[in-house]
Design an enzyme around this catalytic site. Structure first.
Site, PDB file in Angstrom:
ATOM      1  CG  HIS A 120      -1.640   1.295   1.449  1.00 51.15           C
ATOM      2  ND1 HIS A 120      -1.424   2.122   2.536  1.00 51.15           N
ATOM      3  CD2 HIS A 120      -2.593   1.905   0.699  1.00 51.15           C
ATOM      4  CE1 HIS A 120      -2.214   3.172   2.446  1.00 51.15           C
ATOM      5  NE2 HIS A 120      -2.929   3.072   1.348  1.00 51.15           N
ATOM      6  CB  SER A 121       0.679   4.242   0.616  1.00 50.30           C
ATOM      7  OG  SER A 121       0.987   5.610   0.619  1.00 50.30           O
ATOM      8  CG  MET A 122       6.987   4.489   1.232  1.00 50.50           C
ATOM      9  SD  MET A 122       7.694   4.977   2.820  1.00 50.50           S
ATOM     10  CE  MET A 122       7.302   3.504   3.816  1.00 50.50           C
TER      11      MET A 122
END
Length: 328
Positions: A120-122
């Site tokens: 997720h995300s980073m």
């Protein structure tokens, strides 16, 4: 949806949740200490490795993984400076390219020749780079609401370096001082997480991140402090060009699922995303782009919206690999 969340103390709530799902804490040695993680599912099957977002932790997958196929395994890792994982040494800064070494440490620890990734995300940004640099090592990738390293304008990079370097130095000195950070009531930590995420995380989902993100204060009864390394706030990402992202995208020919939330920003020119997606759609017959309603943390706050998409993808591309020693 979040039926696990009630008025219980945070420790009881999340520990009971983990016990019900047979989660086991793991520790993986690295040169500066250890990586902490949560292993879900059978121990004799190579797990899908899950990387979280910036200043989050392995708890970001606590509501999602229980809804995925039970015969599969998942290893959610706290990245350095997050959750229960070790911080890097004093005087050093967190660099995204360390993911190349960290994932290789994990693979070496368990004797894996391949790795599967869901992030997720980073974490998605990190595994984009890793999978492109080491495509032969990666079975498949699942990216949740982030795709590629952000591209910044030259003047923005220079300005951020000027502004963030003194802040990093102060944070590093505070770490060396070893004084306890400011503490809050548990309700206040929920408020700070909820507001800091700009309403991306529901209040009901906050305990799953807070469990690994806060520690009890030694000074004030019934208060907690945030334990993640404050140096994390002053990182700048990969700092490379869109041309590098485009070149990396050409290597991503393994099965690739990208799920984008409708109410989440792109944090840069959308054209940079679109250019990379166009390459993936043209060069990768196994690339899937799906959209869901929700915020940046939709996988945590409303996992039921992404579960059918992920499950369908896994049914097509996941392969059982029992020729590993889990060391658990």
């Amino acid at each position: 949806m979040m039926t696990d969340v009630d008025a219980e103390p945070i420790e009881t709530l999340v520990e009971r949740h983990d016990a019900r799902h047979g989660v086991q804490e793991v520790r993986i040695p690295v040169p500066f200490g250890e990586l902490a993680g949560k292993w879900w599912g059978p121990r004799n099957i190579r797990p899908i490795v899950c990387l979280h977002g910036w200043q989050d932790n392995a708890g970001t997958f606590d509501t999602l993984i229980p809804l995925l196929p039970k015969h599969m395994s998942f290893l959610a890792i706290d990245l350095p400076g997050h959750g229960y994982s070790s911080r890097i040494p004093h005087g050093m800064s967190y660099q995204p390219m360390n993911v190349f070494y960290l994932l290789n440490f994990v693979m070496s620890e368990y004797g894996w020749k391949k790795i599967s990734l869901m992030s997720h995300s980073m974490g998605s940004v990190l595994h984009f780079a890793y999978a492109a640099v080491f495509p032969a090592r990666v079975d498949f990738v699942i990216s949740l609401d982030a795709l590629k390293p952000q591209v910044l304008k030259d003047n923005v990079i220079v300005s951020m370096l000027s502004e963030l370097t003194p802040e990093f130095v102060r944070a590093d000195l505070r770490n060396q001082d070893k004084s306890e950070p400011p503490s809050y009531t548990y309700e206040e930590t929920v408020d700070r997480l909820y507001q800091g995420a700009v309403n991306s995380i529901t209040r009901e989902a906050c305990p799953f991140l807070l469990q690994r993100n806060i520690r009890k204060s030694a000074k004030f009864p019934d208060k907690y402090y945030f334990a993640r390394d404050s140096r994390l706030k002053y990182g700048l990402g990969f700092l490379w060009s869109q041309e590098v992202n485009v070149r990396l995208a050409q290597n991503l020919t393994m099965p690739f699922l990208f799920i984008k939330a409708s109410d989440s920003p792109y944090w840069e020119r959308k054209k940079n995303y679109d250019d990379v997606i166009e390459i993936l759609q043209r060069n990768n017959a196994y690339f899937e782009l799906r959209h869901v309603e929700g915020t940046h943390h939709v996988h945590l706050s409303h996992p039921e919206r992404v579960v059918p998409i992920i499950t369908d993808f896994l049914k097509k591309y996941w392969q059982k690999d029992e020729d590993v020693a889990s060391k658990l």
